[in-house]
Design an enzyme around this catalytic site. Structure first.
Site, PDB file in Angstrom:
ATOM      1  N   GLY A  44       0.765  -1.228   0.000  1.00 11.97           N
ATOM      2  CA  GLY A  44       0.000   0.000   0.000  1.00 11.97           C
ATOM      3  C   GLY A  44       0.801   1.286   0.000  1.00 11.97           C
ATOM      4  O   GLY A  44       0.266   2.346  -0.338  1.00 11.97           O
ATOM      5  N   ASP A  45       2.074   1.227   0.364  1.00 15.04           N
ATOM      6  CA  ASP A  45       2.913   2.428   0.398  1.00 15.04           C
ATOM      7  C   ASP A  45       4.341   2.038   0.020  1.00 15.04           C
ATOM      8  O   ASP A  45       5.309   2.422   0.680  1.00 15.04           O
ATOM      9  CB  ASP A  45       2.870   3.058   1.788  1.00 15.04           C
ATOM     10  CG  ASP A  45       3.431   4.482   1.831  1.00 15.04           C
ATOM     11  OD1 ASP A  45       3.730   5.033   0.747  1.00 15.04           O
ATOM     12  OD2 ASP A  45       3.587   5.036   2.928  1.00 15.04           O
ATOM     13  N   LEU A  46       4.437   1.271  -1.061  1.00 19.28           N
ATOM     14  CA  LEU A  46       5.727   0.688  -1.425  1.00 19.28           C
ATOM     15  C   LEU A  46       6.493   1.609  -2.369  1.00 19.28           C
ATOM     16  O   LEU A  46       6.287   1.596  -3.579  1.00 19.28           O
ATOM     17  CB  LEU A  46       5.511  -0.687  -2.067  1.00 19.28           C
ATOM     18  CG  LEU A  46       6.791  -1.512  -2.276  1.00 19.28           C
ATOM     19  CD1 LEU A  46       7.510  -1.769  -0.963  1.00 19.28           C
ATOM     20  CD2 LEU A  46       6.461  -2.832  -2.965  1.00 19.28           C
TER      21      LEU A  46
END
Length: 289
Positions: free
Chosen positions: A196-198
């Site tokens: 999700g926040d890579l």
């Protein structure tokens, strides 16, 4: 350095005190330190005196969900998390020493991420909301990716950006025009488990050359939005992508779709930092006028 109430909460939770602490980089949102406990366990501690303490509680849930997927990705284990007596939220987890990539590290990372994305769900979203950075992230489930992308990703961030004056009414109109095109643009795929926040700042290779990922904003979504974000700020080598593609191939035309997916992290950065991120959003969305 570490707030005393946080130290006290850790001692209460683990039945041993923090005996030493050394400040480390914690990004732009949290404070962080490498700490040693009485039994000589070395840990990574991050805390925030002003953000919603629930941010760390749902981060622990996200890390647990990523761990449950049982891939070769290294997910730092959590020792304890919560809210100290003064309201400071914190998360204490395993300290992983950063190493260097080996010849097959990036390829293994790409294959492992593809395996993560093969963990599917019935709906897009999650059974609870969480955070992207320090901003709330809505994960209300939807059966349709376009509906989820518009209602849970674009709309909240766009509203926040317009309320603060970072984006104007012309940009909002362009977003509405874009929404009408999305059913013909996004390929149909099942919801995948996403970090999700890579981006390049949320992973490193440990001393064995294994990819370690952290600071997630987990949900089930279209896997292309995760791949698009890895392109936004760089930091992922070409063999990472080729190994991913060999393991779980993408529908043709991804390169033309990735800017649309990246409107989400760019809106988040617009709301967090403003400036050039707002101009990047405007540049992408202008084509839909």
């Amino acid at each position: 350095m570490i707030p005393d109430p946080v130290k006290q909460q850790i001692q209460h939770a683990l039945d041993q005190p923090v005996t030493s602490a050394q400040r480390v980089s914690g990004g732009s949102i949290n404070q962080a330190a490498k700490v040693t406990l009485k039994d000589e366990t070395t840990c990574f501690l991050k805390w925030n005196t002003s953000a919603d303490p629930h941010m760390f509680v749902v981060e622990e849930k996200g890390l647990a969900l990523l761990t449950s997927a049982d891939t070769s990705l290294r997910i730092p284990s959590v020792l304890t998390t919560g809210k100290a007596a003064d309201g400071t939220g914190f998360l204490l987890q395993e300290f992983v020493t950063e190493g260097h990539s080996k010849p097959d590290s990036a390829s293994n990372f790409g294959r492992a991420l593809a395996q993560l994305h093969k963990h599917h769900h019935e709906t897009y979203g999650l059974d609870h909301d969480n955070f992207i950075g320090r901003l709330p992230q809505s994960n209300t489930p939807h059966d349709n990716w376009v509906d989820f992308f518009v209602q849970e990703r674009m709309a909240p961030q766009l509203q926040m950006a317009t309320d603060s004056g970072k984006l104007g009414s012309d940009t909002v109109s362009s977003f509405k025009s874009m929404y009408e095109t999305l059913p013909d643009i996004f390929p149909d795929e099942p919801p995948s488990l996403l970090h999700g926040d890579l981006w390049g700042g949320n992973y490193f290779f440990d001393q064995d050359g294994e990819a370690t990922i952290y600071d997630p904003a987990v949900y089930y979504g279209h896997r292309e939005i995760e791949l698009a974000f890895t392109h936004l700020f760089g930091g992922f080598p070409s063999n990472f992508y080729s190994a991913y593609e060999e393991t779980y191939s993408l529908t043709s035309g991804f390169s033309k779709r990735k800017d649309i997916y990246n409107l989400y992290p760019l809106l988040v950065h617009t709301n967090l930092f403003g400036g050039s991120y707002a101009r990047q959003v405007e540049g992408i969305i202008r084509q839909f006028k």
